[in-house]
Design a protein around this motif. Structure first.
Motif, PDB file in Angstrom:
ATOM      1  N   TYR A   1       0.842  -1.191   0.000  1.00 29.57           N
ATOM      2  CA  TYR A   1       0.000   0.000   0.000  1.00 29.57           C
ATOM      3  C   TYR A   1       0.883   1.249   0.000  1.00 29.57           C
ATOM      4  N   VAL A   2       0.386   2.318  -0.587  1.00 29.27           N
ATOM      5  CA  VAL A   2       0.990   3.634  -0.374  1.00 29.27           C
ATOM      6  C   VAL A   2       0.316   4.251   0.844  1.00 29.27           C
ATOM      7  N   VAL A   3       1.118   4.567   1.862  1.00 31.36           N
ATOM      8  CA  VAL A   3       0.617   5.228   3.068  1.00 31.36           C
ATOM      9  C   VAL A   3       1.186   6.643   3.094  1.00 31.36           C
ATOM     10  N   MET A   4       0.316   7.635   3.218  1.00 29.60           N
ATOM     11  CA  MET A   4       0.769   9.020   3.206  1.00 29.60           C
ATOM     12  C   MET A   4       0.138   9.803   4.337  1.00 29.60           C
ATOM     13  N   ALA A   5       0.982  10.558   5.059  1.00 26.38           N
ATOM     14  CA  ALA A   5       0.516  11.426   6.134  1.00 26.38           C
ATOM     15  C   ALA A   5       1.268  12.743   6.052  1.00 26.38           C
ATOM     16  N   GLN A   6       0.605  13.817   6.463  1.00 32.02           N
ATOM     17  CA  GLN A   6       1.238  15.128   6.516  1.00 32.02           C
ATOM     18  C   GLN A   6       1.221  15.642   7.945  1.00 32.02           C
ATOM     19  N   THR A   7       2.355  16.147   8.400  1.00 33.12           N
ATOM     20  CA  THR A   7       2.459  16.682   9.755  1.00 33.12           C
ATOM     21  C   THR A   7       2.725  18.179   9.691  1.00 33.12           C
ATOM     22  N   THR A   8       2.341  18.868  10.751  1.00 34.10           N
ATOM     23  CA  THR A   8       2.614  20.304  10.857  1.00 34.10           C
ATOM     24  C   THR A   8       3.529  20.637  12.027  1.00 34.10           C
ATOM     25  N   SER A   9       3.727  19.672  12.940  1.00 36.45           N
ATOM     26  CA  SER A   9       4.543  19.929  14.131  1.00 36.45           C
ATOM     27  C   SER A   9       5.468  18.731  14.368  1.00 36.45           C
ATOM     28  N   PRO A  10       6.725  18.955  14.735  1.00 36.96           N
ATOM     29  CA  PRO A  10       7.360  20.251  14.988  1.00 36.96           C
ATOM     30  C   PRO A  10       7.700  21.030  13.718  1.00 36.96           C
TER      31      PRO A  10
ATOM     32  N   THR B   1       5.714   9.550   3.344  1.00 34.46           N
ATOM     33  CA  THR B   1       5.177   8.581   2.388  1.00 34.46           C
ATOM     34  C   THR B   1       5.891   7.252   2.589  1.00 34.46           C
ATOM     35  N   LEU B   2       5.124   6.191   2.732  1.00 35.90           N
ATOM     36  CA  LEU B   2       5.673   4.873   2.999  1.00 35.90           C
ATOM     37  C   LEU B   2       5.102   3.859   2.007  1.00 35.90           C
ATOM     38  N   ILE B   3       5.978   3.042   1.415  1.00 36.51           N
ATOM     39  CA  ILE B   3       5.524   1.877   0.646  1.00 36.51           C
ATOM     40  C   ILE B   3       5.442   0.732   1.648  1.00 36.51           C
ATOM     41  N   THR B   4       4.225   0.300   1.924  1.00 40.99           N
ATOM     42  CA  THR B   4       3.938  -0.494   3.116  1.00 40.99           C
ATOM     43  C   THR B   4       3.337  -1.844   2.757  1.00 40.99           C
ATOM     44  N   ASP B   5       4.017  -2.915   3.152  1.00 45.85           N
ATOM     45  CA  ASP B   5       3.474  -4.262   2.970  1.00 45.85           C
ATOM     46  C   ASP B   5       2.664  -4.619   4.212  1.00 45.85           C
ATOM     47  N   ILE B   6       1.385  -4.924   4.008  1.00 49.20           N
ATOM     48  CA  ILE B   6       0.488  -5.288   5.102  1.00 49.20           C
ATOM     49  C   ILE B   6       0.003  -6.715   4.851  1.00 49.20           C
ATOM     50  N   GLN B   7       0.365  -7.628   5.753  1.00 52.65           N
ATOM     51  CA  GLN B   7      -0.023  -9.025   5.627  1.00 52.65           C
ATOM     52  C   GLN B   7      -0.908  -9.401   6.803  1.00 52.65           C
TER      53      GLN B   7
ATOM     54  N   GLU C   1      11.068  13.468  -9.678  1.00 51.63           N
ATOM     55  CA  GLU C   1      11.125  14.878 -10.048  1.00 51.63           C
ATOM     56  C   GLU C   1       9.878  15.266 -10.832  1.00 51.63           C
ATOM     57  N   GLY C   2       9.284  16.361 -10.430  1.00 49.37           N
ATOM     58  CA  GLY C   2       8.108  16.869 -11.116  1.00 49.37           C
ATOM     59  C   GLY C   2       6.791  16.401 -10.531  1.00 49.37           C
ATOM     60  N   ALA C   3       6.812  15.390  -9.659  1.00 52.16           N
ATOM     61  CA  ALA C   3       5.575  14.898  -9.040  1.00 52.16           C
ATOM     62  C   ALA C   3       5.244  15.725  -7.804  1.00 52.16           C
ATOM     63  N   ALA C   4       3.975  15.731  -7.446  1.00 54.33           N
ATOM     64  CA  ALA C   4       3.549  16.436  -6.242  1.00 54.33           C
ATOM     65  C   ALA C   4       4.133  15.773  -5.006  1.00 54.33           C
ATOM     66  N   LYS C   5       4.464  16.579  -4.007  1.00 60.06           N
ATOM     67  CA  LYS C   5       5.029  16.050  -2.767  1.00 60.06           C
ATOM     68  C   LYS C   5       4.082  15.056  -2.114  1.00 60.06           C
ATOM     69  N   THR C   6       2.793  15.248  -2.337  1.00 55.99           N
ATOM     70  CA  THR C   6       1.790  14.403  -1.689  1.00 55.99           C
ATOM     71  C   THR C   6       1.238  13.330  -2.632  1.00 55.99           C
ATOM     72  N   THR C   7       1.919  13.040  -3.717  1.00 55.78           N
ATOM     73  CA  THR C   7       1.412  12.040  -4.657  1.00 55.78           C
ATOM     74  C   THR C   7       1.281  10.671  -3.990  1.00 55.78           C
ATOM     75  N   MET C   8       0.225   9.953  -4.363  1.00 55.31           N
ATOM     76  CA  MET C   8       0.047   8.578  -3.913  1.00 55.31           C
ATOM     77  C   MET C   8       0.026   7.627  -5.097  1.00 55.31           C
TER      78      MET C   8
ATOM     79  N   PRO D   1       1.901   5.161  -7.236  1.00 59.05           N
ATOM     80  CA  PRO D   1       3.137   4.396  -7.029  1.00 59.05           C
ATOM     81  C   PRO D   1       4.148   4.542  -8.170  1.00 59.05           C
ATOM     82  N   THR D   2       3.685   4.913  -9.364  1.00 61.72           N
ATOM     83  CA  THR D   2       4.615   5.103 -10.481  1.00 61.72           C
ATOM     84  C   THR D   2       5.397   6.408 -10.340  1.00 61.72           C
ATOM     85  N   GLU D   3       4.988   7.275  -9.385  1.00 61.05           N
ATOM     86  CA  GLU D   3       5.696   8.530  -9.148  1.00 61.05           C
ATOM     87  C   GLU D   3       6.521   8.491  -7.862  1.00 61.05           C
TER      88      GLU D   3
END
Length: 346
Positions: free
Chosen positions: A162-171, A177-183, A201-208, A210-212
């Protein structure tokens, strides 16, 4: 460059008035990092607030690629106040007016479900302090109470990457972004191996997409290993990892995240008919240290999303629970002894 005010202007400001900044709002984190159904949600203010100025809206926790609530999304509840409560949400203010207690109806707004975003609306006033010019936002999610879980049943889940994505503001503002195997085995016991990924390069920082994305195989890349469970609730399947301590070395900085836990509801993607997770990443504390300094930060959380990756599109070098536990990551990878447990892999 440091810009200095002219001395006469400084004198005028000092004589004329004293500026008191707007009230700061903080979400009081539960000790476990997660809110159970029926838990009150508390907001803390650094100054006594004026009750009539406190207005709260509750939004879906989903975000767009910019980390913002999509423009076509409407709030679940809006303009909720102490004397004008909304359906499913009651608000109380403590006697010292420095803490608000939010009570969510466990059968509606507060049931175990996808994450929610609390908006403390702009205009909050606190006596001599300036009113807030912008809203304050906090992410929460309610999870089931353990002693109300049904008996063991067979759990179905699309095991895989799975692609796992989270955004933090602190600190600091950051995108994880994590490429995550869940079994997952049939009783819900789960093993997770997640490799840190970067965008091409050229992809959004928050892209989900997997080809990017590609696995970070430098000495700053890392892999996380976690145990978890998926349980079947009246509202659906719920995913929760056991808390772990995560230590990441980023050049001269050592980042230690304490009590890291992922909690979320399993959802089915309408387009792919594959499982996904909408949840909350929480931690009980963060420490940033170098050779000469150390800084501690309080508990916090943020929302995350997980989407299934077609096996043909999994980025090269991703870790695998039932294969190479580290993938192509060269250094920051330390699988715990006995991981994964018996019965996870064929």
């Amino acid at each position: 460059m440091i810009h200095r005010l002219p001395p006469f202007l400084v004198a005028i400001l000092l004589v004329g008035c004293t500026y008191t900044p707007p009230t700061h709002v903080k979400l009081v984190q539960p000790e476990t990092g997660s809110f159970f159904v029926e838990d009150p949600v508390e907001l803390e203010f650094d100054n006594p607030v004026i009750a009539e100025s406190l207005a709260i809206s509750i939004w879906p926790g989903e975000r767009d690629l910019e980390g913002e609530i999509p423009t076509d999304v409407e709030p679940h509840r809006s303009d909720c106040q102490i004397d004008s409560p909304c359906s499913g949400l009651a608000i109380q203010l403590t006697d010292d007016r420095k803490r608000a207690i939010l009570e969510f109806d466990p059968t509606t707004l507060g049931k175990p479900d996808v994450p929610l975003s609390i908006e403390v609306q702009a205009g909050l006033e606190s006596g001599s302090a300036a009113s807030t010019g912008t809203s304050s936002w906090f992410d929460i999610q309610f999870k089931p109470i353990d002693d109300e879980l049904p008996p063991d049943v067979d759990i179905t889940f699309d095991s895989g990457h799975y692609v796992v994505m989270a955004q933090t503001t602190s600190p600091l503002p950051a995108t994880l972004t994590l490429i995550t195997d869940i079994q997952v085995r049939s009783d819900g016991k789960t093993a997770v191996a997640a490799g840190e990924a970067d965008e091409i390069e050229g992809a959004a920082k928050t892209t989900m997409d997997p080809t990017e994305l590609f696995i970070d195989t430098t000495d700053q890349g890392f892999v996380l290993h976690m145990t978890a469970k998926i349980s079947l609730e009246p509202e659906g399947r719920f995913f929760e990892t056991d808390p772990v301590e995560v230590v990441i070395r980023l050049g001269p900085i050592i980042v230690t995240l304490k009590g890291v836990r992922l909690t979320g509801i399993v959802v089915t993607n309408d387009d792919t008919d594959k499982d996904g997770i909408e949840g909350t990443l929480s931690y009980t504390g963060i420490n940033l240290s170098t050779n000469s300094t150390t800084h501690d930060y309080e508990a916090g959380n943020t929302t995350f999303s997980a989407i299934y990756i077609d096996p043909d599109l999994v980025p090269e070098g991703a870790p695998s629970v039932c294969g190479d536990l580290c993938g192509a990551v060269p250094s920051q990878c330390s699988p715990p002894d006995g991981f994964p447990s018996i019965g996870i892999c064929p």
